[in-house]
Motif scaffolding. Structure first.
Motif, PDB file in Angstrom:
ATOM      1  N   ASP A 218       0.844  -1.178   0.000  1.00  0.00           N
ATOM      2  CA  ASP A 218       0.000   0.000   0.000  1.00  0.00           C
ATOM      3  C   ASP A 218       0.895   1.250   0.000  1.00  0.00           C
ATOM      4  OD1 ASP A 218      -2.993   0.883   0.577  1.00  0.00           O
ATOM      5  OD2 ASP A 218      -1.664   2.219   1.698  1.00  0.00           O
TER       6      ASP A 218
ATOM      7  N   ASP B  22      -1.957   3.238  -6.816  1.00  0.00           N
ATOM      8  CA  ASP B  22      -2.740   2.345  -5.956  1.00  0.00           C
ATOM      9  C   ASP B  22      -2.474   0.888  -6.312  1.00  0.00           C
ATOM     10  OD1 ASP B  22      -3.934   4.433  -4.570  1.00  0.00           O
ATOM     11  OD2 ASP B  22      -5.602   4.582  -6.013  1.00  0.00           O
TER      12      ASP B  22
ATOM     13  N   ALA C 191      -4.551  -1.441  -6.641  1.00  0.00           N
ATOM     14  CA  ALA C 191      -5.534  -1.941  -7.608  1.00  0.00           C
ATOM     15  C   ALA C 191      -5.084  -1.748  -9.047  1.00  0.00           C
ATOM     16  CB  ALA C 191      -6.874  -1.231  -7.391  1.00  0.00           C
TER      17      ALA C 191
ATOM     18  N   GLN D 225      -0.218  -0.030 -14.423  1.00  0.00           N
ATOM     19  CA  GLN D 225      -0.946   1.204 -14.098  1.00  0.00           C
ATOM     20  C   GLN D 225      -1.453   1.870 -15.380  1.00  0.00           C
ATOM     21  OE1 GLN D 225      -1.641   2.731 -11.106  1.00  0.00           O
ATOM     22  NE2 GLN D 225      -0.664   1.205  -9.781  1.00  0.00           N
TER      23      GLN D 225
ATOM     24  N   SER E  49      -4.257  -0.264 -16.837  1.00  0.00           N
ATOM     25  CA  SER E  49      -5.528  -0.124 -16.109  1.00  0.00           C
ATOM     26  C   SER E  49      -6.228   1.183 -16.447  1.00  0.00           C
ATOM     27  CB  SER E  49      -5.289  -0.196 -14.598  1.00  0.00           C
ATOM     28  OG  SER E  49      -4.765  -1.448 -14.226  1.00  0.00           O
TER      29      SER E  49
END
Length: 542
Positions: free
Chosen positions: A449, A472, A474, A482, A485
């Motif tokens: 994180d 992040d 996710a 990244q 996404s």
């Protein structure tokens, strides 16, 4: 301070300058051992070394100050302001140059130089050189100043050098016992070009008795040639008639002193015929090999010039091992030099202002790290107006592209230097904190994180000044997922020119730099991960 340098027996404690070259005002308090002065071109690095040499030795670039004095010694902004006031009918004071070098009381050769005749009124040893109107030519100067439309130049032919120690006594030569060595990286291609300082270094190995004997034999040899073979030539000239008494003689003037006629050699090769690297390394070795009692201060200008990486390593190791009790002043454009000799010795020059690194600002662990990882681009980070530190070349290309697309400007045009430093963002934050630099560090989350990495950085992060930007979890561990996404897969496939059945993300992970290069040159509009958008916004704020 770097502990590899021995305790200093005496030191320069302060260097002050008023109206000299780029400095309207300079007040520099050097470190006891090593001083590494860095900055952009024309920032004033070399001028500091020049001031020290001028005030202690009375010479600028090998010439006596009184012979080299010229209008361009004066700070041009101050001169322009003076001339503008004069033209407007005011009666401003003439600009004067004031240069001072303060010494510690334990400096050998400084006992006779102690007093309070300095701008601070401090009771200490030191030397002062002022460039002031010549009292014998005040009438000429007054007549000159009566003219309304003066040129923007100080009439230095009507000025003089006033060179004194802090006791107030006038001096005409470098004080006995107070020694320094200047090593510049200029190279020479002919014997007449061997610079003054190299000759001085060599002459210091000759005792006064040897010098007198050499001079005697040299004069006798010239006299023998004049009375011998040249005597026969002169007889023939005279026999031709109408010679008006012209003849040939060996030069017996000061221009023909033995130390000018004797040429340095190495292994029977004239110094001027050596390669540039060998010339530079030799000059540094000669400077550092002299006893610390004879050269308390060593001034080295850009030791990296003309040297291969291997030779530079040897020279820097020589400087460290032979420094003894000397105080070193080194200018450089090389991060390698800065890291190798100790980042804690840094003084940053910018716009003729000098900022030292605060004592203890860099941890001992980081200093050792830089010395072992000498390729770390500390100097680029130190000189940058604002810095953005990324992990690798692909991150650098993508950030530059995102900045251009989001702001319509190139980062460099905004004074932002984007630097790839691997995974060493925390080290960069530490440097930025020590230097008072604004910095953005972009890093991969690596499956953690973002709060994990910010917690590790601790107080190295300061809102609005030093920030860490991390994607992040996710969005993926690194830049490539990244980007994947944040964008449509079909768009990325088209940009990268991949076949319909190709795995886009797998390709990007296996070809990181190539993918970033293609994206940067595609002209395709893309979406950017939030952490990159935030970093651009942070860096773009003045």
């Amino acid at each position: 301070m770097n502990q590899s340098f021995c305790h200093n027996q005496g030191m320069i404690t302060r260097v002050k300058a008023t109206n000299y070259r780029c400095f309207q005002q300079l007040d520099f308090e050097p470190n006891e051992h090593v001083n590494i002065i860095v900055g952009d071109n024309e920032a004033g690095k070399s001028t500091i070394l020049e001031i020290i040499a001028l005030v202690i030795g009375g010479r600028a670039r090998g010439r006596w100050a009184v012979d080299d004095l010229n209008p361009y010694w004066f700070n041009q902004a101050i001169v322009k302001h003076y001339v503008e006031e004069h033209r407007s009918g005011q009666n401003p004071d003439l600009p004067l140059i004031d240069l001072e070098v303060y010494l510690s009381v334990n400096t050998p050769g400084s006992e006779r130089l102690r007093g309070i005749h300095n701008s601070n009124g401090e009771d200490c040893p030191g030397l002062r050189m002022r460039i002031v109107p010549d009292p014998d030519r005040l009438e000429e100067l007054a007549e000159y100043l009566r003219h309304e439309n003066l040129p923007e130049l100080i009439p230095t032919d009507l000025f003089m050098t006033d060179w004194r120690d802090f006791s107030g006594e006038k001096i005409t030569r470098q004080p006995r016992g107070l020694g320094f060595a200047t090593v510049n990286m200029n190279t020479v291609s002919n014997s007449s070009g061997v610079d003054y300082k190299l000759r001085q270094l060599l002459r210091d190995f000759v005792t006064p008795q040897e010098s007198a004997l050499i001079a005697l034999e040299h004069r006798k040899a010239r006299a023998d040639i004049t009375s011998g073979i040249l005597g026969e030539v002169n007889n023939r000239i005279e026999a031709e008639g109408e010679s008006f008494g012209v003849g040939l003689q060996m030069d017996q003037s000061a221009n023909a002193n033995w130390d000018v006629s004797v040429t340095p050699h190495i292994d029977d090769t004239p110094f001027s015929l050596l390669g540039h690297g060998r010339q530079v390394a030799t000059k540094i070795a000669l400077s550092m090999s002299r006893s610390a009692e004879r050269t308390q201060f060593v001034l080295v200008e850009e030791p990296e010039n003309h040297l291969s990486h291997t030779e530079l390593m040897k020279v820097l190791d020589s400087i460290k091992s032979l420094s003894g009790g000397r105080q070193l002043f080194i200018t450089t454009h090389s991060s390698f030099v800065l890291n190798r000799l100790g980042f804690d010795a840094l003084h940053l020059m910018h716009n003729a202002q000098i900022t030292p690194l605060a004592v203890g600002a860099i941890s001992a662990d980081t200093i050792k790290y830089f010395q072992r990882q000498s390729g770390y681009d500390t100097l680029r980070l130190a000189i940058a107006g604002k810095a953005v530190v990324v992990e690798g070349p692909s991150d650098e290309m993508i950030f530059n592209l995102a900045f251009q697309r989001l702001t319509g400007k190139d980062p460099r045009a905004c004074g932002i230097d984007v630097i790839a430093l691997g995974t060493r963002g925390k080290r960069a934050l530490e440097l930025a904190k020590a230097l008072g630099k604004k910095i953005a560090v972009l890093r991969d989350n690596d499956g953690e994180d973002p709060s994990h990495w910010r917690t590790q950085a601790g107080d190295l992060i300061q809102s609005g000044q030093r920030e860490m930007f991390i994607g992040d979890i996710a969005g993926g561990r690194t830049l490539e997922p990244q980007l994947f996404s944040a964008n449509d897969e079909t768009t990325l496939r088209d940009v990268l020119g991949l076949a319909a059945d190709a795995d886009v993300l797998d390709y990007m992970l296996k070809n990181k730099t190539e993918s970033a290069w293609v994206i940067s040159n595609s002209g395709q509009q893309l979406n950017w991960p939030t952490y990159i958008i935030d970093a651009v916004a942070f860096a773009n704020v003045n």
